[in-house]
Design an enzyme around this catalytic site. Structure first.
Site, mmCIF file in Angstrom:
data_model
loop_
_atom_site.group_PDB
_atom_site.id
_atom_site.type_symbol
_atom_site.label_atom_id
_atom_site.label_comp_id
_atom_site.label_asym_id
_atom_site.label_seq_id
_atom_site.Cartn_x
_atom_site.Cartn_y
_atom_site.Cartn_z
ATOM 1 N N CYS A 181 -17.122 -7.100 11.776
ATOM 2 C CA CYS A 181 -15.911 -7.930 11.636
ATOM 3 C C CYS A 181 -15.541 -8.674 12.904
ATOM 4 O O CYS A 181 -14.894 -9.710 12.844
ATOM 5 C CB CYS A 181 -14.691 -7.086 11.289
ATOM 6 S SG CYS A 181 -14.983 -5.688 10.270
ATOM 7 N N HIS A 195 -14.559 -4.441 2.002
ATOM 8 C CA HIS A 195 -15.545 -5.524 1.941
ATOM 9 C C HIS A 195 -16.932 -4.962 1.600
ATOM 10 O O HIS A 195 -17.203 -3.785 1.840
ATOM 11 C CB HIS A 195 -15.656 -6.215 3.301
ATOM 12 C CG HIS A 195 -14.492 -7.082 3.659
ATOM 13 N ND1 HIS A 195 -13.780 -6.943 4.829
ATOM 14 C CD2 HIS A 195 -13.931 -8.132 3.006
ATOM 15 C CE1 HIS A 195 -12.835 -7.865 4.877
ATOM 16 N NE2 HIS A 195 -12.895 -8.591 3.788
#
Ligand code: CIR
Length: 252
Positions: free
Chosen positions: A247, A160
């Site tokens: 996250c 990401h």
């Protein structure tokens, strides 16, 4: 200023989640200890934390960040890029609906919250294996309705965008050498990660405190110069599943 966070307890089968790491099998007991400590840190920083129950059918569902992007104006529920994770967002939406109007990323757009970096009213949206151009544009158009600006960033090899670049307060970014060379980040102050410590790029700024993963002394020393209080967290079991500090929560 963040006031709330959403987290989800990891399930006993969290080791069945997606990963590319070769750090070995994760341990559920240690993961639970690390997750509890993470929640306590968020609470110490003054956030009201909503703790959701695990979802057995979604072993990655405690990585809640990927399911929504929340700004001061709107909560955007994502269409996660990994098929195995599609549906995690369904149990996040009702929590956010109490706080913000809801918008949705629609197929064929895909988007993971881990690809969205908010720096004030400007957003960087990573194009990655999980977030496609269509998903980025859908989010960008929603953000523009509220006066925000955005730019797409090619994530390249990492999972990401926020695996390699994060905002650490003011105009300061913490980022890998590869991201530091990109034109889109040129106008920002930068702390560039040592190539042996790229995992620490996933450090988390919350209300002028920093949460930093344990075991990255060079990054810690560089961040200490910012003069913000620093909380060091053991993330070993989270890292084994390609996750990090950002996250594990949705902050808003
Ligand atoms: C996955 O591959 O989707 C999970 N095992 C890790 C997700 C990490 N999320 C994030 O960086 N925002």
């Amino acid at each position: 200023m963040f006031r709330h966070a959403i987290v989800r307890k990891p399930g006993a089968n969290f080791g069945d989640g997606l990963t590319t790491s070769d750090l070995g099998a994760p341990d559920f007991k240690r993961m639970t200890v690390q997750h509890d400590a993470y929640v306590s840190t968020l609470e110490e920083l003054g956030l009201k934390v909503f703790v959701l129950e695990p979802e057995v059918v979604f072993p990655d569902a405690h990585f809640v960040e990927d399911a929504a992007v929340v700004t001061p104006d709107i909560a955007v529920i994502t269409n996660p890029g990994a098929m195995a994770r599609r549906g995690e967002e369904k149990t996040i939406e009702p929590v956010l609906a109490d706080f913000r109007p809801i918008a949705l990323i629609e197929p064929p757009g895909t988007l993971d919250g881990g690809d969205v970096l908010m720096v004030g009213s400007h957003f960087f949206i990573g194009i990655s294996e999980r977030t496609n151009q269509e998903g980025a544009e859908q989010l960008g158009h929603i953000l523009e309705r509220f006066g925000n600006t955005w730019k797409a960033v090619d994530v390249g090899k990492g999972l990401h965008l926020k695996s390699g670049v994060n905002h650490v307060g003011g105009d300061m970014l913490l980022l890998t050498e590869a991201f530091s060379r990109m034109e889109v980040f040129a106008g920002y102050d930068q702390i560039v990660l040592d190539p042996g410590e790229t995992y620490a790029g996933n450090s988390l700024w919350i209300n002028d405190h920093l949460i930093v993963p344990q075991g990255f002394p060079d990054t810690l020393a560089k961040l200490e110069k910012l003069g913000l209080p620093i909380h060091v967290s053991d993330m070993s079991e989270v890292q084994k599943m390609d996750g990090g500090l950002t996250c594990l929560s949705i902050r808003f």
